[in-house]
Design an enzyme around this catalytic site. Structure first.
Site, PDB file in Angstrom:
ATOM      1  N   PHE A 138       0.860  -1.179   0.000  1.00  0.00           N
ATOM      2  CA  PHE A 138       0.000   0.000   0.000  1.00  0.00           C
ATOM      3  C   PHE A 138       0.898   1.232   0.000  1.00  0.00           C
ATOM      4  CE2 PHE A 138      -2.377   3.509   1.725  1.00  0.00           C
ATOM      5  CZ  PHE A 138      -3.630   3.362   1.161  1.00  0.00           C
ATOM      6  N   ASP A 223       9.231   2.610   1.619  1.00  0.00           N
ATOM      7  CA  ASP A 223       8.046   3.314   2.089  1.00  0.00           C
ATOM      8  C   ASP A 223       7.960   3.062   3.602  1.00  0.00           C
ATOM      9  OD1 ASP A 223       5.464   3.900   2.969  1.00  0.00           O
ATOM     10  OD2 ASP A 223       4.527   3.357   1.074  1.00  0.00           O
ATOM     11  N   LYS A 252       2.623  10.041   8.310  1.00  0.00           N
ATOM     12  CA  LYS A 252       1.875   9.601   9.484  1.00  0.00           C
ATOM     13  C   LYS A 252       2.387  10.206  10.790  1.00  0.00           C
ATOM     14  CE  LYS A 252      -0.248   5.394   7.655  1.00  0.00           C
ATOM     15  NZ  LYS A 252      -1.625   5.913   7.678  1.00  0.00           N
TER      16      LYS A 252
END
Length: 399
Positions: A138, A223, A252
């Site tokens: 993702f 990532d 995040k």
């Protein structure tokens, strides 16, 4: 009509229905705890999907935001601001040593990494650059990142995806090695898959990715949007692996609750992008940069990181003792809890919310736990007890 019922009706009327929200309105947070509009207290083991990793409303982050908001909020990237430059230095020196591009989110950070990879490939004569990623990865929902996110990219209503992306089976070192060749611009991977259920990549596959990139001139992109900023017990997850990426993306937890992302390059790649190649109006603003600096001060602390590893181990051990738990995957305080066949994880997750524990169900049969890194041992024990009670209740109901 209750306030929550009214709020839900207005949400359905005025917001695009792209989320399935739980029937709770949160109004206050402190540390690892949240309170809803009716005064009920919850133990938060999701932390805003790993965003509030230093806890809700950490006083140091709140103070940094208040102070900066009272002085300067926004001037755009056409001018200098000290918080942005200081943050870039902190991110670089804590990781790859090169230059930084700021974004507003994780998917935007990945868009920057894709641009760097494609331009770097162009410089070495590649005419049709490819980005290789793993199935179930993702990387985001903007079109570049989405094209590297195979499961979501299969939605026919969103076609066509961008060309130049290839996916290979998850954690298959041999297939990955075969997929990387002279036209490959980059291998883009999560060192631990988060949204698919918390699945770490093996050292064999990480080494295969690094070796394939070195042989062909492709870049290795990590990532670390979910794994970074202390989540796994080191500032960056790659520090606990045998490889070092060429580009790293983060978001995040970086802003402590405010939206910010970053793409960090190795030193040799810092000048690939030039004026006009990329940009963002809001990215690296003074307020979010001040918040991120406060978060880094908290996270880049050997004592806290050691505590994350210790508490993650305690949480893992406690969960593995529970009937109905078949596996616990992950590292530090990023754990996927595999449930026995026949247990409806969504039902367990909903029951835990009723009991006052917030978790996530990323896939059938898995609970995902992402508590704040500031969680304490009593809260770890409380979470294990609540999960145990829920699984026992579920088993009793099924009899």
């Amino acid at each position: 009509m209750t306030a929550l019922v009214d709020l839900r009706e207005r949400e359905r009327r005025w917001l695009m229905q792209t989320y399935r929200r739980a029937p709770v309105e949160f109004v206050r947070g402190e540390g690892a705890r949240l309170w809803d509009s009716e005064g009920k207290e919850y133990l938060d083991f999701l932390a805003g999907i790993s965003v509030c990793s230093v806890g809700h409303c950490h006083p140091d982050v709140v103070a940094a935001v208040r102070a900066q908001a009272g002085e300067l909020m926004h001037v755009s990237n056409l001018f200098y601001t000290a918080p942005m430059v200081r943050l870039a230095e902190r991110l670089s020196t804590s990781s790859l040593g090169g230059k930084v591009f700021f974004a507003n989110s994780g998917t935007e950070a990945n868009e920057c990494a894709i641009k760097v990879a494609r331009k770097n490939a162009y410089r070495r004569g590649v005419e049709n650059p490819e980005i290789v990623s793993f199935e179930r990865d993702f990387h985001g929902r903007t079109y570049g990142a989405l094209s590297a996110t195979p499961n979501l990219a299969e939605n026919p209503a969103l076609q066509p995806m961008l060309p130049g992306f290839r996916s290979v089976p998850f954690d298959d070192a041999g297939t990955l090695r075969d997929a990387v060749y002279e036209e490959t611009a980059a291998v883009l991977i999560e060192p631990i898959q988060g949204e698919s259920g918390v699945y770490p990549l093996s050292e064999e596959t990480l080494l295969a990715a690094r070796e394939a990139c070195d042989e062909t001139g492709a870049l290795l992109i990590f990532d670390e949007i979910q794994t970074g900023m202390g989540r796994t017990g080191s500032v960056w997850a790659y520090e606990q692996t045998p490889v070092r990426p060429d580009l790293l993306t983060t978001a995040k937890a970086l802003g402590g609750g405010l939206p910010i992302g970053a793409c960090v390059a190795a030193e040799r790649l810092g000048d690939v992008l030039e004026p006009g190649d990329h940009g963002s109006t809001f990215a690296g603003g003074a307020v979010v940069s001040a918040a991120a600096l406060a978060v880094l001060d908290l996270v880049d602390d050997p004592a806290l990181l050691r505590r994350v590893r210790e508490l993650g181990g305690a949480l893992r051990d406690g969960l593995l003792e529970l009937d109905g738990v078949t596996a616990v995957r992950g590292r530090g305080l990023m754990l996927g809890v595999g449930l026995a066949a026949g247990i409806d994880a969504a039902a367990v997750g909903a029951d835990l919310l009723e009991r006052g524990l917030i978790v996530n169900v990323p896939e059938p049969g898995t609970l995902r736990l992402l508590p704040p890194l500031t969680v304490d041992s009593d809260q770890i024990e409380r979470a294990v007890d609540l999960i145990s009670d829920s699984l026992i209740s579920y088993a009793d109901d099924e009899r």
